[in-house]
Write a protein that holds these residues in place. Structure first.
Motif, short mmCIF file in Angstrom:
data_model
loop_
_atom_site.label_atom_id
_atom_site.label_comp_id
_atom_site.label_asym_id
_atom_site.label_seq_id
_atom_site.Cartn_x
_atom_site.Cartn_y
_atom_site.Cartn_z
N THR A 148 -8.15 6.20 1.80
CA THR A 148 -7.79 4.79 1.71
C THR A 148 -8.81 3.92 2.42
O THR A 148 -9.17 4.17 3.57
CB THR A 148 -6.39 4.54 2.33
OG1 THR A 148 -5.45 5.38 1.66
CG2 THR A 148 -5.97 3.10 2.16
N VAL A 169 0.87 -1.17 0.00
CA VAL A 169 0.00 0.00 0.00
C VAL A 169 0.91 1.22 0.00
O VAL A 169 1.83 1.32 0.82
CB VAL A 169 -0.91 0.01 1.25
CG1 VAL A 169 -1.78 1.26 1.26
CG2 VAL A 169 -1.78 -1.24 1.28
N SER A 228 -0.91 11.00 -1.56
CA SER A 228 0.02 9.89 -1.59
C SER A 228 1.42 10.39 -1.86
O SER A 228 1.69 11.58 -1.81
CB SER A 228 -0.39 8.91 -2.68
OG SER A 228 -0.25 9.52 -3.93
N THR A 285 -1.21 5.58 3.74
CA THR A 285 -2.47 5.56 4.47
C THR A 285 -2.98 6.98 4.59
O THR A 285 -2.37 7.81 5.25
CB THR A 285 -2.27 4.95 5.87
OG1 THR A 285 -1.78 3.63 5.73
CG2 THR A 285 -3.58 4.93 6.65
#
Length: 377
Positions: free
Chosen positions: A197, A190, A354, A193
């Motif tokens: 998400t 991933v 991100s 977070t």
């Protein structure tokens, strides 16, 4: 060369063919010989985006520079070719047939969005008017439905990746396909977070990997809609440790639980829509196109109605729905909702994103931040 989607072949086959073709034809050039750089539009760990004029065509375009030190050629080709493959949709950013490399960067050209991105126009702790929100989110819903119909998952839905061409959102387009993947494939980690998400990804170990599903986009779309209408995040992270998320979780699981304070400004129809988008179980989330039914309904309660629903449970909420009005996708300018969101959350709309964060232009509207959100990459 044509990049029109061919429905008789799979997206995997088409994209692989496009990547091979682009790799063979991509040239190494000196930017200053072919482009006049006007100004920088944004930058981040990936590289930068510049506004440029093509000296031969005379057209303004946005050049995205991806640093070779941090970007593999395969990743560059994947982002460029996915963007080209999808750009025939009017709700997805247009692409030029331009991809090249310099000594330090891989570069491609895309349509220039004159008004910036959605993040710039959302008033912190206030949100956009219901009318403008519907106009904008309608176009994003169609873009995502188009994406999903081609077996692709965006994986990075957020205001910074929604480009706008006017402040009233008459024309908006989905952009940035650097994290887009084929549905059903497995990702090793991933990337971060963040509030957008989904909970199943927040709980995923960094070492275990996960399956790429459409439900990831559906969850992010629901959080985006909340942010647009309130100017706040509903939570920092979709984990039990987050008190705002835990309150939401209890409300969804036990229908007798009180409606959390930050959700009481929404009508019963809007709450039902959010429940379908933000279902805790991924398999129970609706398809993006299913939200279109709710566009004829009212989403925000009036001040008088909010007093009546305050503190009541899901089952007890009764809201008088005003006669539905047609949703115009063009027309006059609407004033933004000046009533601040009455919410218990201290989150303000900050520039969390991100690893591909873009630094905002100095001329952009400033965003007040009351709670910093750390991104774990």
């Amino acid at each position: 060369m044509s990049f029109s989607p061919l429905t008789s072949r799979s997206a995997v086959d088409i994209l692989e063919e496009l990547q091979l073709l682009t790799a063979k034809t991509m040239e190494k050039i000196e930017v200053s010989k072919h482009y006049e750089i006007i100004r920088e539009l944004g930058k981040g760990t990936y590289g930068r985006v510049d506004l440029a004029i093509h000296k031969t065509r005379g057209a303004k375009m946005a050049l995205k520079f991806l640093r070779k030190k941090t970007t593999k050629q395969k990743s560059f080709l994947q982002e460029y070719c996915i963007s080209r493959y999808l750009s025939s949709c009017q709700y997805i950013i247009g692409m030029y047939d331009i991809a090249f490399e310099t000594t330090e960067h891989y570069v491609f050209a895309q349509e220039y969005a004159v008004a910036g991105d959605l993040f710039d126009i959302i008033p912190p702790q206030v949100g956009l008017s219901e009318h403008i929100t519907k106009r904008c989110i309608y176009q994003i819903a169609l873009a995502l439905d188009y994406l999903h119909s081609r077996k692709l998952v965006h994986r990075d839905i957020k205001p910074e990746n929604i480009l706008i061409f006017d402040k009233e959102c008459r024309k908006v387009k989905l952009s940035d396909f650097g994290m887009t993947r084929i549905a059903g494939t497995t990702e090793k980690r991933v990337s971060g977070t963040i509030p957008y998400t989904a909970p199943e990804l927040c709980e995923t170990s960094k070492h275990s990997g996960f399956l790429v599903e459409y439900s990831i986009d559906v969850w992010a779309f629901g959080v985006l809609l909340f942010c647009m209408m309130t100017g706040n995040f509903p939570w920092e992270k979709a984990l039990h440790q987050d008190s705002f998320y835990y309150e939401f979780l209890q409300w969804q699981r036990y229908k007798s639980a009180a409606v959390p304070s930050q959700w009481r400004k929404f009508t019963s129809h809007a709450l039902k829509m959010f429940s379908k988008l933000l279902s805790i179980e991924p398999e129970r989330r609706c398809a993006i196109k299913d939200v279109l039914w709710y566009f004829a309904k009212t989403w925000l309660v009036s001040k008088e109605e909010s007093l009546n629903v305050d503190g009541k449970s899901n089952a007890e909420v009764f809201v008088h729905i005003k006669p539905p009005a047609a949703l115009p996708l063009g027309g006059g300018s609407e004033a933004q909702n000046s009533n601040k969101s009455e919410t218990s959350t201290s989150l303000s709309f900050s520039s969390c994103s991100s690893y591909e964060d873009v630094t905002k232009d100095n001329n952009s509207n400033s965003i007040l931040v009351s709670t910093a959100i750390e991104i774990c990459v």
